[in-house]
Design an enzyme around this catalytic site. Structure first.
Site, PDB file in Angstrom:
ATOM      1  N   ARG A 295      -8.968 -18.991   3.745  1.00 58.85           N
ATOM      2  CA  ARG A 295      -9.062 -18.953   2.264  1.00 58.85           C
ATOM      3  C   ARG A 295     -10.392 -18.373   1.758  1.00 58.85           C
ATOM      4  NH1 ARG A 295      -6.580 -24.101   2.658  1.00 58.85           N
ATOM      5  NH2 ARG A 295      -4.330 -23.893   2.373  1.00 58.85           N
TER       6      ARG A 295
ATOM      7  N   LYS B 272     -14.017  -5.122  -4.819  1.00 56.22           N
ATOM      8  CA  LYS B 272     -12.587  -4.823  -4.622  1.00 56.22           C
ATOM      9  C   LYS B 272     -12.321  -4.671  -3.125  1.00 56.22           C
ATOM     10  CE  LYS B 272     -11.455  -2.335  -8.919  1.00 56.22           C
ATOM     11  NZ  LYS B 272     -11.110  -1.025  -9.492  1.00 56.22           N
TER      12      LYS B 272
ATOM     13  N   GLU C 187     -17.894  11.231  -6.067  1.00 62.11           N
ATOM     14  CA  GLU C 187     -18.043   9.961  -6.822  1.00 62.11           C
ATOM     15  C   GLU C 187     -19.438   9.888  -7.463  1.00 62.11           C
ATOM     16  OE1 GLU C 187     -15.562   8.041  -7.451  1.00 62.11           O
ATOM     17  OE2 GLU C 187     -14.106   8.502  -5.884  1.00 62.11           O
TER      18      GLU C 187
ATOM     19  N   LYS D  56     -23.277   1.870 -10.720  1.00 66.24           N
ATOM     20  CA  LYS D  56     -22.080   1.063 -10.427  1.00 66.24           C
ATOM     21  C   LYS D  56     -22.392  -0.423 -10.623  1.00 66.24           C
ATOM     22  CE  LYS D  56     -18.027   0.135  -8.094  1.00 66.24           C
ATOM     23  NZ  LYS D  56     -16.984   0.424  -7.173  1.00 66.24           N
TER      24      LYS D  56
ATOM     25  N   GLU E 115     -12.386  -5.465 -14.269  1.00 66.37           N
ATOM     26  CA  GLU E 115     -11.804  -4.290 -14.914  1.00 66.37           C
ATOM     27  C   GLU E 115     -11.000  -4.643 -16.157  1.00 66.37           C
ATOM     28  OE1 GLU E 115     -10.538  -1.353 -12.025  1.00 66.37           O
ATOM     29  OE2 GLU E 115      -9.426  -0.279 -13.540  1.00 66.37           O
TER      30      GLU E 115
ATOM     31  N   ARG F 112     -15.366  -1.430 -16.867  1.00 66.12           N
ATOM     32  CA  ARG F 112     -15.184  -0.898 -15.510  1.00 66.12           C
ATOM     33  C   ARG F 112     -14.181   0.260 -15.481  1.00 66.12           C
ATOM     34  NH1 ARG F 112     -15.249  -4.326  -9.802  1.00 66.12           N
ATOM     35  NH2 ARG F 112     -14.912  -2.547  -8.435  1.00 66.12           N
TER      36      ARG F 112
ATOM     37  N   ASN G  52     -12.861   5.047 -13.727  1.00 66.09           N
ATOM     38  CA  ASN G  52     -11.600   5.741 -13.410  1.00 66.09           C
ATOM     39  C   ASN G  52     -11.585   7.180 -13.902  1.00 66.09           C
ATOM     40  OD1 ASN G  52     -10.497   3.549 -12.123  1.00 66.09           O
ATOM     41  ND2 ASN G  52      -9.659   2.690 -14.021  1.00 66.09           N
TER      42      ASN G  52
ATOM     43  N   HIS H 236      -9.679   9.897 -12.136  1.00 69.56           N
ATOM     44  CA  HIS H 236      -8.788   9.237 -11.178  1.00 69.56           C
ATOM     45  C   HIS H 236      -7.327   9.185 -11.618  1.00 69.56           C
ATOM     46  CE1 HIS H 236     -12.528   8.284  -9.225  1.00 69.56           C
ATOM     47  NE2 HIS H 236     -11.911   7.670  -8.237  1.00 69.56           N
TER      48      HIS H 236
ATOM     49  N   HIS I 272      -5.448  10.625  -8.668  1.00 71.23           N
ATOM     50  CA  HIS I 272      -4.482   9.850  -7.876  1.00 71.23           C
ATOM     51  C   HIS I 272      -3.128  10.545  -7.845  1.00 71.23           C
ATOM     52  CE1 HIS I 272      -6.817   5.835  -8.241  1.00 71.23           C
ATOM     53  NE2 HIS I 272      -7.006   6.384  -7.055  1.00 71.23           N
TER      54      HIS I 272
ATOM     55  N   HIS J  13      -9.070  12.369  -0.887  1.00 71.70           N
ATOM     56  CA  HIS J  13      -9.316  11.651  -2.142  1.00 71.70           C
ATOM     57  C   HIS J  13     -10.438  12.308  -2.969  1.00 71.70           C
ATOM     58  CE1 HIS J  13      -9.560   8.287  -4.912  1.00 71.70           C
ATOM     59  NE2 HIS J  13     -10.866   8.218  -4.693  1.00 71.70           N
TER      60      HIS J  13
HETATM   61  P1  NAD Z   1     -13.462   6.118   5.940  1.00 73.49           P
HETATM   62  O1  NAD Z   1     -13.933   4.731   5.953  1.00 73.49           O
HETATM   63  O2  NAD Z   1     -12.193   6.427   6.635  1.00 73.49           O
HETATM   64  O3  NAD Z   1     -14.617   7.025   6.549  1.00 73.49           O
HETATM   65  C1  NAD Z   1     -14.392   8.417   6.705  1.00 73.49           C
HETATM   66  C2  NAD Z   1     -14.646   8.838   8.159  1.00 73.49           C
HETATM   67  O4  NAD Z   1     -16.046   8.867   8.363  1.00 73.49           O
HETATM   68  C3  NAD Z   1     -14.068   7.891   9.200  1.00 73.49           C
HETATM   69  O5  NAD Z   1     -13.557   8.657  10.254  1.00 73.49           O
HETATM   70  C4  NAD Z   1     -15.289   7.107   9.684  1.00 73.49           C
HETATM   71  O6  NAD Z   1     -15.164   6.690  11.020  1.00 73.49           O
HETATM   72  C5  NAD Z   1     -16.384   8.114   9.516  1.00 73.49           C
HETATM   73  N1  NAD Z   1     -17.734   7.596   9.291  1.00 73.49           N
HETATM   74  C6  NAD Z   1     -18.114   6.667   8.390  1.00 73.49           C
HETATM   75  N2  NAD Z   1     -19.447   6.540   8.397  1.00 73.49           N
HETATM   76  C7  NAD Z   1     -19.914   7.400   9.324  1.00 73.49           C
HETATM   77  C8  NAD Z   1     -21.211   7.772   9.751  1.00 73.49           C
HETATM   78  N3  NAD Z   1     -22.312   7.263   9.207  1.00 73.49           N
HETATM   79  N4  NAD Z   1     -21.319   8.705  10.730  1.00 73.49           N
HETATM   80  C9  NAD Z   1     -20.198   9.286  11.255  1.00 73.49           C
HETATM   81  N5  NAD Z   1     -18.960   9.009  10.870  1.00 73.49           N
HETATM   82  C10 NAD Z   1     -18.820   8.079   9.890  1.00 73.49           C
HETATM   83  O7  NAD Z   1     -13.309   6.677   4.451  1.00 73.49           O
HETATM   84  P2  NAD Z   1     -14.334   6.723   3.217  1.00 73.49           P
HETATM   85  O8  NAD Z   1     -14.213   8.080   2.649  1.00 73.49           O
HETATM   86  O9  NAD Z   1     -15.669   6.203   3.565  1.00 73.49           O
HETATM   87  O10 NAD Z   1     -13.674   5.685   2.192  1.00 73.49           O
HETATM   88  C11 NAD Z   1     -12.377   5.893   1.663  1.00 73.49           C
HETATM   89  C12 NAD Z   1     -11.750   4.557   1.401  1.00 73.49           C
HETATM   90  O11 NAD Z   1     -12.533   3.849   0.465  1.00 73.49           O
HETATM   91  C13 NAD Z   1     -10.353   4.626   0.819  1.00 73.49           C
HETATM   92  O12 NAD Z   1      -9.505   3.737   1.503  1.00 73.49           O
HETATM   93  C14 NAD Z   1     -10.524   4.169  -0.620  1.00 73.49           C
HETATM   94  O13 NAD Z   1      -9.372   3.540  -1.147  1.00 73.49           O
HETATM   95  C15 NAD Z   1     -11.674   3.213  -0.475  1.00 73.49           C
HETATM   96  N6  NAD Z   1     -12.418   3.010  -1.728  1.00 73.49           N
HETATM   97  C16 NAD Z   1     -12.528   1.731  -2.184  1.00 73.49           C
HETATM   98  C17 NAD Z   1     -13.222   1.481  -3.349  1.00 73.49           C
HETATM   99  C18 NAD Z   1     -13.407   0.068  -3.804  1.00 73.49           C
HETATM  100  O14 NAD Z   1     -13.889  -0.142  -4.933  1.00 73.49           O
HETATM  101  N7  NAD Z   1     -13.098  -0.919  -2.999  1.00 73.49           N
HETATM  102  C19 NAD Z   1     -13.816   2.535  -4.065  1.00 73.49           C
HETATM  103  C20 NAD Z   1     -13.683   3.821  -3.562  1.00 73.49           C
HETATM  104  C21 NAD Z   1     -12.976   4.059  -2.378  1.00 73.49           C
HETATM  105  N1  GLY Z   2     -13.842   2.702  -7.639  1.00 72.33           N
HETATM  106  C1  GLY Z   2     -13.579   2.178  -8.910  1.00 72.33           C
HETATM  107  C2  GLY Z   2     -13.978   0.741  -9.052  1.00 72.33           C
HETATM  108  O1  GLY Z   2     -14.654   0.210  -8.210  1.00 72.33           O
HETATM  109  O2  GLY Z   2     -13.615   0.115 -10.012  1.00 72.33           O
END
Ligand code: NAD
Ligand code: GLY
Length: 371
Positions: free
Chosen positions: A128, A150, A192, A234, A244, A248, A252, A255, A259, A271
């Site tokens: 939990r 998130k 971003e 942020k 949100e 917040r 978007n 986006h 999206h 993305h």
């Molecule tokens: P990811 O985590 O898949 O990383 C991209 C690639 O880079 C992966 O292959 C990873 O292994 C590699 N990598 C990461 N750090 C590295 C480093 N320092 N050196 C070498 N390789 C490295 O993707 P991402 O682009 O980091 O994140 C995308 C994800 O984030 C999506 O799922 C998206 O929905 C999520 N996201 C969430 C929020 C939120 O508010 N929670 C906001 C934006 C994006």
């Molecule tokens: N990435 C948008 C948010 O965190 O709300």
């Protein structure tokens, strides 16, 4: 870098769960100290990372806990968005149960946004809810996903459809890790950062454009201030509106259409690319509605091109399919998409109420047909 010379940014979160984001090159060696300070009740830490990031940084992060009275273990999963699933969540959770981690456990989410969202969701749901320390290593994760609480996973019907808000106990950002990040990933993350400039700080957008080459090269002295400014922006937004319900929404920008482009490409369009195209289209939409200052879309396009990001939809795209995804968005009200629009670079046009403007399908279709 010593821990004391790092930058600390406070973030407000509901239920007395305020936390700090600590930023500085070399901080990976201090994750253990930061984690223990932020969650002193944790006796069993588990570092969750994808295989790539674990290989690069897993040892260093584990060692940062020193020879202490807490245990530190590591769990990994295959890299990539297609592993941000309920199956991976279940496998990680089962492995925590096998390790007999109890309510005195804590998670270190080490890696990009996938590790952050996935490990954060494991922490949100395990027993939990147990503490999570976010340690982002991609630019996307540093400037966006690690801050704001998130967490979640994807389902076959769409991204991030199952999840929870779970504020981290602390966020530890070591911008030097960007040196090992592939250039294409840096470029995506900078979309971003550019968004933060576009919605809140015109001067910051200009700085990003000026230093685009060095940012894409991952030069630490240039990456660090950019990561810091984006996190400040942020943190300020999510501190005012964690769930949100209002402000917040401005995050978007780009986006709604982004999206839709991403989904219409069956997620082949990365993305960051989808958001870049979405921002240019939404700036043009604002201009055509008379809400955005003329020339803003061109300014944005120049910035994104400097970051090696696309500014037009991919070849062979289908406006009708994109419109279908826009209209299927969960934020649609009374058949109208809700879109964040700029007043000019650095400022969002307020809507009444809130920050997202209702846009009728025929107006959206006209925009898409001319894109
Ligand atoms: P990811 O985590 O898949 O990383 C991209 C690639 O880079 C992966 O292959 C990873 O292994 C590699 N990598 C990461 N750090 C590295 C480093 N320092 N050196 C070498 N390789 C490295 O993707 P991402 O682009 O980091 O994140 C995308 C994800 O984030 C999506 O799922 C998206 O929905 C999520 N996201 C969430 C929020 C939120 O508010 N929670 C906001 C934006 C994006
Ligand atoms: N990435 C948008 C948010 O965190 O709300």
């Amino acid at each position: 870098m010593t821990r004391t010379s790092a930058t600390r940014i406070a973030v407000r979160a509901s239920g007395g769960r305020d936390y700090e984001v600590v930023i500085g090159s070399g901080l990976l060696d201090h994750v253990g100290v930061e984690a223990r300070e932020a969650a002193p009740g944790v006796r069993h830490w588990v570092v969750i990372a994808d295989h790539t990031v674990d290989e690069l940084y897993g040892d260093r992060v584990s060692r940062s806990f020193g020879a202490s009275d807490v245990s530190v273990r590591r769990l990994t999963f295959p890299a990539g968005e297609r592993h941000k699933t309920r199956d991976t969540w279940a496998s990680l959770t089962d492995r925590l149960l096998d390790l007999a981690v109890g309510r005195d456990g804590g998670i270190v989410a080490l890696g990009g946004g996938v590790a952050g969202d996935l490990a954060g969701f494991v922490a949100a749901t395990y027993m939990r809810g147990i503490p999570v320390v976010q340690v982002p290593t991609s630019i996307v994760a540093m400037v966006d996903s690690a801050v704001g609480g998130k967490t979640g996973v994807d389902t076959p019907l769409g991204k991030n459809l199952v999840g929870a808000f779970h504020a981290p106990a602390r966020v530890v950002v070591d911008p030097a890790t960007v040196e090992t990040l592939p250039r294409a990933q840096r470029s995506e993350g900078l979309a971003e950062a550019a968004k933060h400039g576009a919605i809140i700080d015109d001067g910051y957008a200009r700085e990003i454009r000026l230093h685009a080459g060095a940012l894409l090269d991952g030069r630490p002295s240039v990456v660090e201030p950019v990561v810091r400014r984006s996190i400040e922006i942020k943190a300020e937004v999510v501190s005012q509106d964690e769930r949100e319900g209002g402000l917040r929404e401005v995050l978007n920008f780009g986006h709604t259409l982004g999206h839709a482009f991403e989904a219409a490409s069956d997620y082949r369009l990365p993305h960051g690319h989808a958001v870049a195209v979405g921002m240019v289209c939404e700036a043009r939409l604002g201009e055509s509605l008379g809400l955005t200052a003329p020339g803003t879309a061109d300014e944005l396009r120049t910035l994104l091109e400097a970051l090696e990001l696309p500014v037009a939809p991919p070849a062979g795209w289908d406006p009708a399919s994109v419109l279908g995804f826009v209209q299927a968005d969960k934020k649609v009200r009374d058949g109208k998409a809700r879109v964040v629009l700029l007043e000019c670079m650095g400022r969002v046009a307020p809507a009444a109420p809130g920050w997202a403007h209702p846009v009728a399908p025929n107006v959206m279709r006209e925009l898409l047909d001319s894109a």
